[in-house]
Design a protein around this motif. Structure first.
Motif, PDB file in Angstrom:
ATOM      1  N   ASP A 198       4.361   5.789   9.230  1.00  0.00           N
ATOM      2  CA  ASP A 198       3.734   6.508  10.338  1.00  0.00           C
ATOM      3  C   ASP A 198       2.329   6.908   9.891  1.00  0.00           C
ATOM      4  O   ASP A 198       2.178   7.727   8.986  1.00  0.00           O
ATOM      5  N   PRO A 199       1.279   6.353  10.491  1.00  0.00           N
ATOM      6  CA  PRO A 199      -0.071   6.532   9.942  1.00  0.00           C
ATOM      7  C   PRO A 199      -0.541   7.972   9.843  1.00  0.00           C
ATOM      8  O   PRO A 199      -1.337   8.302   8.955  1.00  0.00           O
ATOM      9  N   TRP A 200      -0.099   8.857  10.756  1.00  0.00           N
ATOM     10  CA  TRP A 200      -0.594  10.234  10.752  1.00  0.00           C
ATOM     11  C   TRP A 200       0.453  11.226  10.252  1.00  0.00           C
ATOM     12  O   TRP A 200       0.288  12.429  10.403  1.00  0.00           O
ATOM     13  N   ALA A 201       1.528  10.747   9.649  1.00  0.00           N
ATOM     14  CA  ALA A 201       2.538  11.653   9.089  1.00  0.00           C
ATOM     15  C   ALA A 201       1.987  12.328   7.837  1.00  0.00           C
ATOM     16  O   ALA A 201       1.183  11.759   7.098  1.00  0.00           O
ATOM     17  N   TYR A 202       2.464  13.543   7.592  1.00  0.00           N
ATOM     18  CA  TYR A 202       2.037  14.297   6.412  1.00  0.00           C
ATOM     19  C   TYR A 202       2.806  13.860   5.169  1.00  0.00           C
ATOM     20  O   TYR A 202       3.843  13.201   5.251  1.00  0.00           O
ATOM     21  N   ASP A 203       2.292  14.315   4.017  1.00  0.00           N
ATOM     22  CA  ASP A 203       2.920  13.917   2.760  1.00  0.00           C
ATOM     23  C   ASP A 203       4.378  14.355   2.672  1.00  0.00           C
ATOM     24  O   ASP A 203       5.217  13.639   2.117  1.00  0.00           O
ATOM     25  N   ASN A 204       4.718  15.541   3.208  1.00  0.00           N
ATOM     26  CA  ASN A 204       6.101  16.017   3.069  1.00  0.00           C
ATOM     27  C   ASN A 204       7.092  15.251   3.933  1.00  0.00           C
ATOM     28  O   ASN A 204       8.304  15.435   3.778  1.00  0.00           O
TER      29      ASN A 204
END
Length: 443
Positions: A198-204
């Motif tokens: 998912d390109p805009w997902a966060y690291d966590n």
């Protein structure tokens, strides 16, 4: 919104510019468009920043990441970086800082935005830099501002004695029907948790990994005000047997006996909502309860809070296709399937948005209220901080509980089936509720 990794560079830049404009319109509509100077600089609670701090902070964050980091532009106001660093000054200190006055804050964030849009054309979004590929850092900044907008809504809710300022946009009432069952059975087995693409997902939210769960049941809908009132009337706040030991300490020390903003008057329960006092709607999800209250209710009901993995499997896993979806209903966001984006200024009534159900038939997992889980906030196996440790990693540990699903105040861009929120188990000012689960063998 189309899949980000399917857009060419020009289309992606056009989308970014549109979303930057939309989130700024929302921010101003919660600050300088509706309040004057003293109300913007006042602190309504030590739990919250003055609204003018949030306003300038989103501009400073944008300058740091979109101008200095992504575009290589010289700093505009380096002398204010410390003032708006959330890790340098706790919220209780912020009113005493030499913050930018409201007019100057608005001018500053407008100047930052103008330079961001001017520089966007020269930044490569389909290159090799992990910061800019698929517009990641721009998505991070847009989501960050939407998250602060939700925080500002919580600040508005905490304003006591203030006239009502916010009105819903007049959206039609949601489609409703009766759920076929109170709870849904989720079979034992593995599923894909988290995301790696998912390109805009966060690291966590990363990386995608396999989790194998035993069978369990989970509530079809969030717990309602009516159900929670039954717990209250049964003496739930007076019975330590239902409470986590630390929760009972909190209950006794705080004296709380009802969700935040509830008022008992003339034999009726009322609630204060953005300056208005109204009867508590019994068919809406209970809101403004802390983790300890949710946990006590679940124990009283003979259930428990779901683990974070149980919540995500119920929300995302499609057993027919053997894959996880981005949203409960599919891979693309669709209007009319969830109560998001400040569209109603309150949770929707029971039975709403049946078209937003997951493959298992679990409803309203996205929107309405953030849902407490039983899980401590930690990184997934293989977790790597990106692009800075202070977004996630510094919060890992037993002090924070994971929340899932977003609320009516969450913008669609700032939530998805993998999105993870977290907070202290005593927090009630956020737009939180819960649903329950139980082990299958307890049937």
């Amino acid at each position: 919104m189309p899949p980000l990794n399917s857009l060419d560079e020009d289309a992606l830049k056009e989308l970014i510019a549109t979303e930057l404009e939309a989130v700024r319109h929302r921010s101003l509509g919660l600050t300088t468009d509706v309040l004057d100077g003293p109300e913007l600089t006042a602190q309504v609670s030590p739990l919250m920043s003055p609204l003018v701090w949030d306003l300038a902070h989103v501009g400073n964050y944008e300058e740091l990441w979109l101008l200095r980091a992504a575009a290589g532009v010289e700093p505009m106001r380096p002398e204010i970086d410390d003032l708006y660093n959330a890790f340098e000054h706790p919220r209780s200190e912020r009113p005493r800082l030499p913050l930018l006055p409201p007019d100057e804050a608005r001018d500053y964030i407008a100047a930052v935005r103008a330079k961001v849009l001017d520089s966007l054309g020269s930044v490569r979004l389909n290159g090799s830099s992990p910061l800019t590929v698929n517009g990641f850092v721009y998505g991070m900044v847009v989501q960050h501002e939407h998250q602060h907008d939700e925080t500002m809504l919580a600040t508005h809710q905490l304003r006591k004695g203030a006239p009502a300022l916010l009105d819903p946009p007049g959206t039609p009432p949601p489609v409703r029907d009766a759920a076929p069952a109170d709870e849904v059975f989720i079979e034992a087995g593995p599923f894909e948790m988290g995301t790696s693409d998912d390109p805009w997902a966060y690291d966590n939210e990363r990386p995608c990994h396999i989790v194998d769960l035993p069978a369990y049941y989970i509530d079809t809908e969030p717990v309602t005000n009516a159900a929670y009132l039954s717990f209250m009337e049964a003496g739930g706040y007076d019975s330590p047997e239902w409470w986590h030991p630390k929760g009972w300490e909190w209950r006794c020390a705080s004296g709380k006996r009802a969700p935040a903003f509830w008022i008992r008057e003339g034999g009726q329960w009322l609630r204060r909502r953005f300056g208005k006092v109204e009867p508590v709607p019994m068919d809406e999800p209970v809101q403004h309860v802390c983790w300890y209250e949710a946990d006590a209710y679940a124990r009283w009901a003979g259930k428990r809070l779901p683990t974070e993995a149980e919540w995500e499997k119920a929300a995302r896993w499609d057993p027919d296709t053997g894959r996880s979806r981005r949203y409960p209903w599919g891979d693309e966001y669709e209007e009319g399937r969830a109560n998001l984006g400040q569209r109603m200024l309150h949770p929707s009534p029971e039975g709403s948005f049946p078209s937003g159900a997951s493959a298992y038939g679990v409803r309203r997992l996205i929107g309405d209220v953030w849902e407490w889980t039983s899980t401590d906030f930690r990184g997934y196996p293989g977790f790597r901080s990106f692009p800075y440790k202070e977004y996630s990693e510094v919060f890992f540990g037993p002090d924070y509980k994971v929340l899932r699903g977003g609320s009516w105040a969450t913008h669609p861009l700032a939530v998805r089936g993998t999105f993870r929120n977290w907070d202290f188990p005593i927090r009630r000012q956020i737009f939180t509720g819960f649903r329950c689960a139980r082990d299958a063998e307890s049937n």
